[in-house]
Design a protein around this motif. Sequence first.
Motif, short mmCIF file in Angstrom:
data_model
loop_
_atom_site.label_atom_id
_atom_site.label_comp_id
_atom_site.label_asym_id
_atom_site.label_seq_id
_atom_site.Cartn_x
_atom_site.Cartn_y
_atom_site.Cartn_z
N TRP A 1 0.85 -1.20 0.00
CA TRP A 1 0.00 0.00 0.00
C TRP A 1 0.88 1.25 0.00
N GLY A 2 0.42 2.28 -0.70
CA GLY A 2 1.11 3.54 -0.75
C GLY A 2 0.33 4.62 -0.02
N THR A 3 1.06 5.49 0.69
CA THR A 3 0.42 6.59 1.42
C THR A 3 0.46 7.84 0.56
N ILE A 4 -0.72 8.51 0.43
CA ILE A 4 -0.80 9.77 -0.30
C ILE A 4 -1.54 10.78 0.56
N LEU A 5 -1.54 12.04 0.13
CA LEU A 5 -2.34 13.06 0.79
C LEU A 5 -3.63 13.25 0.02
N PHE A 6 -4.75 13.20 0.75
CA PHE A 6 -6.07 13.36 0.12
C PHE A 6 -6.92 14.26 1.00
N ASN A 7 -7.32 15.42 0.45
CA ASN A 7 -8.10 16.39 1.23
C ASN A 7 -7.41 16.75 2.54
N GLY A 8 -6.08 16.87 2.50
CA GLY A 8 -5.32 17.31 3.67
C GLY A 8 -5.01 16.21 4.66
N LYS A 9 -5.43 14.98 4.35
CA LYS A 9 -5.18 13.89 5.29
C LYS A 9 -4.53 12.73 4.55
N GLU A 10 -3.86 11.87 5.33
CA GLU A 10 -3.24 10.70 4.73
C GLU A 10 -4.32 9.71 4.28
N ALA A 11 -4.11 9.12 3.10
CA ALA A 11 -5.01 8.09 2.58
C ALA A 11 -4.15 7.04 1.90
N TYR A 12 -4.79 5.97 1.40
CA TYR A 12 -4.01 4.83 0.95
C TYR A 12 -4.51 4.32 -0.40
#
Length: 915
Positions: A74-85
């Motif tokens: 799994w990769g961690t990204i920023l989505f709407n200011g929060k971490e998502a996967y």
Amino acid sequence: MNYLHKATVLGTIAVLNLSLFAPNAFAEQEQSSPNGTVEASNLYIRSEPSTKGKILGSLKKGQAVVITKQQNGWGTILFNGKEAYISMEYIKLIAPKEHPSTASRETATVTTDKLNVRASASTSAKVLGKLNKGQTVSVISKQGAWAKISFNGTDAFVSTEFLRFATKPAPTPTPAPSAPESATVTADKLNVRASASASAKVLGKLNKGQTVSVISKQGAWAKISFNGTDAFVSTEFLRFATKPAPTPTPAPSAPESATVTADKLNVRASASTSAKVLGKLNKGQTVSVISKQGAWAKISFNGTDAFVSTEFLRFATSDAPSPKTEPATVIATLLDVYATASSQAEILDKIKKGSTVAVISQEKTWTKIWLNGREAFVFTKYLQFKDTPATGTVKKQITVPQTTVYDQATYTGKSLGVVKQNSEVQVVSEDKDWLTILFNGKEAFIPALSVQPLQEEETSVTTATLNVRSTPSTNGAIVGKINQGQSVTIVSKENGWGKIAFNGTYAYISLGYVKTEKSTASYSIVTGSYSMLQANQQEAIKTFASLKVDGYVTRNGKVIDMKQGFVRTNKVANIYDLETHKQVTYVAPNTDLKFIKVDGSRIHVSFDGKHGYVFAQDVELHPNLLKMKTSFYTVKAGNIFYNSYQAATDSYYVLNEGYAPTHLKDGVQYTAFDRTLIGGKDSYQYFAYLPLRVPSSYTAAELDAFIRASRPDSPLIGTGIYFIEAANKYNMNAAYLLSHAIVESAWGTSRIAREKNNLFGFKAVDSNPYEGAASFATLQEGIDYCAGYIHRNYLTPDAKFYNGAFLGDKARGMNVLYASDSNWSRNISSVMHRLDKMYSNRNYKTYQLGKVSAGVTMLENLAGKRASVTSKEITVAIKGTVQTSQGLYYEVFSDSTTYNSLFIHESNLTKINTY
């Protein structure tokens, strides 16, 4: 949703789209360059690094992302200011791009209301979004008339024509100027601008044919001297007279020959879709390709160099050697071959199922193949590689009787066909409710319930009667009983109790009094527009109860409940009273009864206007939606015909019942579930409901003449006197007695009639009619005995089989218990009509008929002396009326031979319409 190692998520499956979010949903990612590209059509963004994580949104194919870290796939990204996967399985990692530092970038302001942001520096490139007027952007670099910017974490392009630059980058050293070129203006009026931009100030215009001296070139612009100052014009509208000294070029390679595959192929001035169109080439035309520049082929056109897209060329020969390939087998019925890795690209060919293709390289979605001397592309999922199953699919077996295949993941989708039980399907992807499968080489959908293991418990009651209770306890209220041998379905078990569906709700039985065995069970709800699988019986009952349209429920393909329709008996079936649960009548196999509702193991039905129930195992349910054949009435030339459907032969037996009711019309089919109500009005065939104590007026000679005219070879000719004598002896209608004998003995020609002198089928049971039938010494003896038997057992009130002294139907009269065949009465009354018609309708409608309910007091005389109380609903023939101080009384024929007439108060008698 588990995608079973499939790279593309189906476009027809509903997913959240990024357009639902604010434009800056990924703004945080602009802080660093993208390091990954999405390879799936739609890649879910989840709240945690697991397929169980909540879906927050999705990424489109080709979209660049900034992955801050990777762990366990799994990769961690920023989505709407929060971490998502996101799943790394569908991410292609890329090396970070090197852009000029922010300090060296130019800043520009958008000057138009909505400025398109495109995926590449072309007006035909995909629009990624829009910028508003006044919005400021940081320009990474310029490419001709395009500015490269960062947009939602990826490189994008906007036209410089609609940008106003606030700062200029430091000038780069310029080489010594070369000798100016001479050029001629080709446009009627050519704008001269202050700078090399289409939005720059216009300083003046040059006329067509005017010659200018070009100081230098800057992309698509030529720097000239105009009115003593530097100015710029577009090179697109200049024809250069002199060329700079050519640079050394390698020896040209032999040109390739190619065939045009598009109907009309644009020939352009340069290798760009925005370049000027010089002309067109027709489909099938052959061109000589000088060289290739990416997706463009350089050709000679009207004596000058020009360019066409290689996407619409088919190369006949190639100097390049064939690439190294490996074989794969086509598993689609017909596989499309594309010019590029896009479903929008030109289809070059179609390859049949089972063919072998040469694979150059393989990716999750597209496979590059070598075909006809060129590279082409096909979908990977439709290829089977050596020693491996079809890529991205798993085999599953259909467990339900059959399942519909849809073009969309919805029951309202178009049906593409059906897959039957035990068949295997190739599953591409699945979620909770739907499976995506390969069907005839294309993606289609089936309900997920189609492949789930099915098991349910059937029980058979072992005790005489088993209480059905409201709760799983002996303290629960008794809501009904189930008889020995009846089958019920156990929905669930709890502390020795079984939960069952009963009377439209759930109830409980003790498992100690049932024999249980397991069986598979598949449930479906079917309407006029879809068939929807159900997880179990409980869900099916719940869904069906809330259904607002016509429909039905099936269990393993068999209808077990419906909104509207009829039932057909599959054997001799008893019909029971709804309150007393005692047998009311019985009907032959293939008898059709109007359906009312399902009540546990009981089916409520209507038969000739009366309600009762049959057991579910004795009938088959036929919903109106299936439009199954059944019996009906028609009218022709003033006569009414009963069209009796014979299920065994899929044919109709047509019987003329006599004169038609006046309210019925020719050419219309009328339902026949209620013999007393045809076309919505009272409709009683006169001879079927005429009390058989009413005498006929025919002589013995007239009866014989009727037999002779109808059947000249009948052994019954000459027996008219015997029927008259028996009718007089037992106070019966002679026309009925003869008609009954004709129907039962086939005009006296049956074996039982010929060899046993038995004209009434007396004791001829269905299981062994000839051996069981009684024998008589003569026809006269047989007629007399059977007439007496009918008189004593069927026509006399309080007799064992009395249901009214008339032929009737299955709800009232002799037909209730004399014969299982519901057409028995029809056949006899039809003969009575034929006999009476021969003698000018002498006995037809001689008396007004009426009906009297059970429990009505009948008087011996008008002094009020009671003779009897009706035990059944009966019909009576009215002799006359008598007005008294207590009201109007009707004088009627008595079913009991003790009285000639009886009297009934008008409030207790309803006149009926006869035909």
